[in-house]
Design an enzyme around this catalytic site. Structure first.
Site, PDB file in Angstrom:
ATOM      1  N   HIS A 137       0.726  -1.450   0.028  1.00 54.65           N
ATOM      2  CA  HIS A 137       0.054   0.087  -0.159  1.00 54.65           C
ATOM      3  C   HIS A 137       0.861   1.223  -0.062  1.00 54.65           C
ATOM      4  O   HIS A 137       0.287   2.422  -0.363  1.00 54.65           O
ATOM      5  CB  HIS A 137      -0.962  -0.008   1.226  1.00 54.65           C
ATOM      6  CG  HIS A 137      -0.210   0.212   2.588  1.00 54.65           C
ATOM      7  ND1 HIS A 137       0.563  -0.837   3.158  1.00 54.65           N
ATOM      8  CD2 HIS A 137      -0.282   1.294   3.284  1.00 54.65           C
ATOM      9  CE1 HIS A 137       0.778  -0.384   4.117  1.00 54.65           C
ATOM     10  NE2 HIS A 137       0.797   1.147   4.321  1.00 54.65           N
TER      11      HIS A 137
HETATM   12  N1  UDP Z   1      -4.809  -5.787   8.214  1.00 53.50           N
HETATM   13  C1  UDP Z   1      -6.119  -6.214   8.351  1.00 53.50           C
HETATM   14  N2  UDP Z   1      -6.609  -6.501   7.169  1.00 53.50           N
HETATM   15  C2  UDP Z   1      -5.980  -6.398   5.987  1.00 53.50           C
HETATM   16  C3  UDP Z   1      -4.886  -5.896   5.917  1.00 53.50           C
HETATM   17  C4  UDP Z   1      -3.998  -5.714   7.048  1.00 53.50           C
HETATM   18  O1  UDP Z   1      -6.387  -6.514   9.367  1.00 53.50           O
HETATM   19  O2  UDP Z   1      -6.390  -6.827   4.829  1.00 53.50           O
HETATM   20  C5  UDP Z   1      -4.105  -5.470   9.573  1.00 53.50           C
HETATM   21  C6  UDP Z   1      -2.720  -6.008   9.764  1.00 53.50           C
HETATM   22  O3  UDP Z   1      -2.806  -7.124  10.530  1.00 53.50           O
HETATM   23  C7  UDP Z   1      -2.094  -4.980  10.610  1.00 53.50           C
HETATM   24  C8  UDP Z   1      -2.414  -3.729   9.914  1.00 53.50           C
HETATM   25  O4  UDP Z   1      -3.645  -3.974   9.332  1.00 53.50           O
HETATM   26  O5  UDP Z   1      -2.339  -5.276  11.990  1.00 53.50           O
HETATM   27  C9  UDP Z   1      -1.531  -3.220   8.921  1.00 53.50           C
HETATM   28  O6  UDP Z   1      -2.042  -2.076   8.439  1.00 53.50           O
HETATM   29  P1  UDP Z   1      -1.261  -1.550   7.127  1.00 53.50           P
HETATM   30  O7  UDP Z   1      -0.487  -2.402   6.611  1.00 53.50           O
HETATM   31  O8  UDP Z   1      -2.277  -0.733   6.446  1.00 53.50           O
HETATM   32  O9  UDP Z   1      -0.397  -0.264   7.814  1.00 53.50           O
HETATM   33  P2  UDP Z   1       1.211   0.235   8.395  1.00 53.50           P
HETATM   34  O10 UDP Z   1       1.360  -0.750   9.365  1.00 53.50           O
HETATM   35  O11 UDP Z   1       1.865  -0.192   7.146  1.00 53.50           O
HETATM   36  O12 UDP Z   1       0.995   1.230   8.879  1.00 53.50           O
END
Ligand code: UDP
Length: 421
Positions: A252
């Site tokens: 993403h």
């Molecule tokens: N996650 C979720 N469903 C999805 C994709 C991610 O529940 O389809 C959860 C994942 O387990 C983690 C969080 O969302 O806890 C990660 O979010 P993201 O990758 O958007 O954000 P980042 O951590 O990179 O800021």
């Protein structure tokens, strides 16, 4: 995949905000109320701001602890993530009460538009609620509410403070540094994050090392995740899915998905690994990644299944049983280290270095942020051989944060600086 929970989604309360714009010629009011509070012996009041998927996931455990310790707070959702699969589902699954304020961030705003929206819209809420402190979480644009808070003379508390990727292409890296530089109390997940703040001359008395909220969330929901595993692997929900027999992917980050070249090279690299190890790919992609794949006419590898984002329990159940994770999510690199799942992180750097030095992650981006699919795929063996350090992540973070808030309550309600004792 179906929403695993049968509970209805919460209907957020749309609160009418008072008109706070000052009459012509009159300056805007400040939200200071500390002196009054002390006199009245009122409990401290916090405003907590979030607006994207990982915010609600991580904060869910903190809300519980704040309630347990009877700390008064108001939750504001900025609405950066608004769709059911990116926000509502997590409120329901993780049992979070609807936010008191739900801002409707318009769709399609750029970085400036999103930042401006948060900074502007939060002001009326802060003037109405008059909190003693605003809690900003991590590094996405909702954390910029801290700017409004500090300008109104309200204390700023930053959670997941001190993370540094030193990759200035990332909008998140800019947000981290801005918010840390104006925070009055900084909760760091690791000692490394603490030393990053020391290097930036943050007063040591402002820093508290507290661990990672996500570990609390994973521990608290162990049973829910086990039930999701039984559903997914027990009854062919995804068509004969076997544990450790698929590659699990999310993507993403703007540096990856808004560059046609990067997106194509990442998918090609994943395709090489999928072919070599004979594993299909389950890709749970952010809507903007799916749009970019279509817009740029990216060639998807064979056996590359694209799925819409899903709920937390199903997602973690799949992540926990994957052959390996490939992607650019910061929180997922922590989760895969926690579950001992090999991970290729499609970035040149990470703000979570412990996932590489002591965890299961290998960085596969070149220093300039581009990717060579062959070199990237050649790092698979290195990831498969990694063994995470025992006891790297511990639960108890929400408790540490709320205990600290209680200990510092007098200071939070007062307008002294912290080292003024
Ligand atoms: N996650 C979720 N469903 C999805 C994709 C991610 O529940 O389809 C959860 C994942 O387990 C983690 C969080 O969302 O806890 C990660 O979010 P993201 O990758 O958007 O954000 P980042 O951590 O990179 O800021």
């Amino acid at each position: 995949m179906q929403n695993p929970s049968n509970k209805p989604h919460p209907t957020p309360q749309k609160t009418r905000l008072p008109k706070t714009h000052s009459k012509k010629g009159k300056p805007h009011q400040f939200a200071f109320r500390n002196a009054d509070n002390k006199k009245r012996g009122r409990n401290m009041k916090l405003v907590i701001v979030g607006g994207i998927r990982p915010d609600i996931i991580n904060l869910s455990c903190l809300f519980q602890e704040l309630q347990n310790k009877k700390i008064d707070f108001v939750f504001v959702w900025t609405g950066q993530h608004y769709s059911k699969n990116l926000s509502e589902i997590f409120f329901t699954e993780l049992n979070v009460a609807p936010p008191k304020y739900m801002l409707n961030m318009p769709e399609g705003l750029g970085q400036g538009g999103q930042s401006g929206f948060v900074i502007k819209e939060i002001e009326e809420i802060l003037l109405k609620e008059k909190p003693d402190a605003v809690i900003s979480f991590s590094d996405a644009n909702p954390c910029l509410a801290a700017i409004t808070a500090t300008k109104l003379g309200i204390k700023v508390i930053h959670l997941e403070s001190g993370l540094r990727s030193n990759d200035f292409r990332m909008p998140e890296e800019k947000n981290r540094r801005i918010v840390d530089s104006i925070s009055d109390l900084l909760f760091c997940p690791t000692r490394q994050a603490e030393s990053n703040l020391w290097l930036e001359n943050v007063h040591p008395k402002k820093i508290v090392v507290c661990g990672k909220l996500i570990i609390d969330v994973l521990k608290k929901h162990e049973q829910d995740i086990r039930e999701a595993e039984k559903r997914i692997f027990g009854n062919d929900e995804l068509g004969m899915l076997e544990k450790q027999d698929y590659i699990f992917t999310t993507l993403h980050r703007s540096e990856n998905v808004q560059s046609k070249q990067n997106l194509q090279n990442i998918l090609t690299g994943i395709g090489i690994i999928s072919k070599k190890y004979d594993k299909p790919v389950l890709a749970y992609l952010h809507p903007r990644t799916i749009t970019a794949i279509n817009q740029y006419r990216i060639k998807k590898p064979e056996n590359f299944g694209v799925y819409d984002p899903t709920g937390f329990f199903d997602f973690v159940a799949l992540e926990k049983n994957a052959f390996m994770y490939i992607g650019d999510s910061g929180t997922c690199s922590e989760e895969t280290t926690y579950f001992n799942i090999p991970s290729l992180i499609t970035r040149p750097t990470t703000e979570r270095p412990e996932t590489v030095t002591d965890g299961t992650s290998v960085l596969v981006g070149k220093q300039d942020g581009t990717f060579n699919p062959e070199t990237f795929a050649n790092k698979t063996r290195e990831a498969l051989n990694k063994i995470p350090k025992k006891g790297l992540y511990k639960a108890g973070t929400a408790n540490t944060i709320t205990r600290t808030l209680k200990e510092k309550e007098e200071w939070i309600r007062d307008d002294k600086v912290m080292w003024d004792d």
